[in-house]
Enzyme design. Sequence first.
Site, PDB file in Angstrom:
ATOM      1  N   LEU A  49       5.054  -5.521   4.199  1.00 42.09           N
ATOM      2  CA  LEU A  49       3.770  -5.247   3.574  1.00 42.09           C
ATOM      3  C   LEU A  49       3.927  -3.941   2.811  1.00 42.09           C
ATOM      4  CD1 LEU A  49       1.047  -5.839   6.338  1.00 42.09           C
ATOM      5  CD2 LEU A  49       1.558  -7.279   4.380  1.00 42.09           C
ATOM      6  N   ASP A  50       3.304  -3.862   1.652  1.00 41.52           N
ATOM      7  CA  ASP A  50       3.322  -2.608   0.899  1.00 41.52           C
ATOM      8  C   ASP A  50       2.813  -1.485   1.791  1.00 41.52           C
ATOM      9  OD1 ASP A  50       4.036  -4.176  -1.262  1.00 41.52           O
ATOM     10  OD2 ASP A  50       2.062  -4.094  -2.205  1.00 41.52           O
ATOM     11  N   ARG A  51       3.312  -0.295   1.576  1.00 42.00           N
ATOM     12  CA  ARG A  51       2.915   0.867   2.388  1.00 42.00           C
ATOM     13  C   ARG A  51       1.397   1.030   2.418  1.00 42.00           C
ATOM     14  NH1 ARG A  51       4.964   6.835   3.016  1.00 42.00           N
ATOM     15  NH2 ARG A  51       6.963   5.891   2.580  1.00 42.00           N
ATOM     16  N   ARG A 151      -1.186  -8.102  -5.918  1.00 47.49           N
ATOM     17  CA  ARG A 151      -1.702  -7.010  -6.741  1.00 47.49           C
ATOM     18  C   ARG A 151      -1.405  -7.250  -8.217  1.00 47.49           C
ATOM     19  NH1 ARG A 151       0.922  -1.969  -3.761  1.00 47.49           N
ATOM     20  NH2 ARG A 151      -0.398  -0.793  -5.196  1.00 47.49           N
TER      21      ARG A 151
END
Length: 182
Positions: A49-51, A151
Site C-alpha cells: 500500500l502506498d505510504r 490514484r
Amino acid sequence: MEILYLDEKIIVCVKPAGVLSTDEAGGLPELIRQELGSNREDVRTVHRLDRVVSGLMLLARDAESAAELSRQIREDSFDKEYLAVTHGITPEEGNFTDLMRRDKAERKSYVTDSMAKGVQEARLHYRRLAQADGLSLVRVQLLTGRTHQIRCQFSHHGFPLVGDRKYSILEDGCDIALLSAA
C-alpha cells in the site's frame, strides 16, 4: 498496531497511513514484530500500500506462505477492494482500462496512449456508493495492481481523490481519502 487475524501462516492487520509496507526501519513488518513481542518473527510483505494509504494488509509468516500468496496475486485469484472519495460525481458504476507507465525518477505513474517498454495495462472496476457536495464515495475493485493505480486512473479520468497531493491539483487540506477495505 491493530492485528485483525493471526495464525501460524498469515497476519491480517490495519496499516496506518504514513507507514511503509516494506520491511525496513519503521516499516509495517517491524511494527508487527514489535506487536508480537519478538524481533525474530518472520513477517513478509506480499503486497503493498502506498505510504499515505491506510487499511487492510495481509502478510505472510513464512517463506512457503509468502510464495503461495505471491502466486495467488500473480494469477489474479487475490482480490483487493478499496474505498475512496473523489472530487466530482462519478457515474454509478464503471471500469477503467488504461495503459500506465511508471516514472521512477518522478516517483509517479502516468496514463499513456501507446504501448512501449515499461507500459502495462491497468484495469479496475468501481461502484459509487454515495454522493454529496460534489464528491463521490466509491468502492474500487483492483483487477491489476499497478503502482498508484487508483490514484492515477481516477485523476486521469477527471475524478481526483480527495487529499491526494501527488495526482490532484486541488488543495483539500486533509489526508488522502483512500482506504484498503477488503
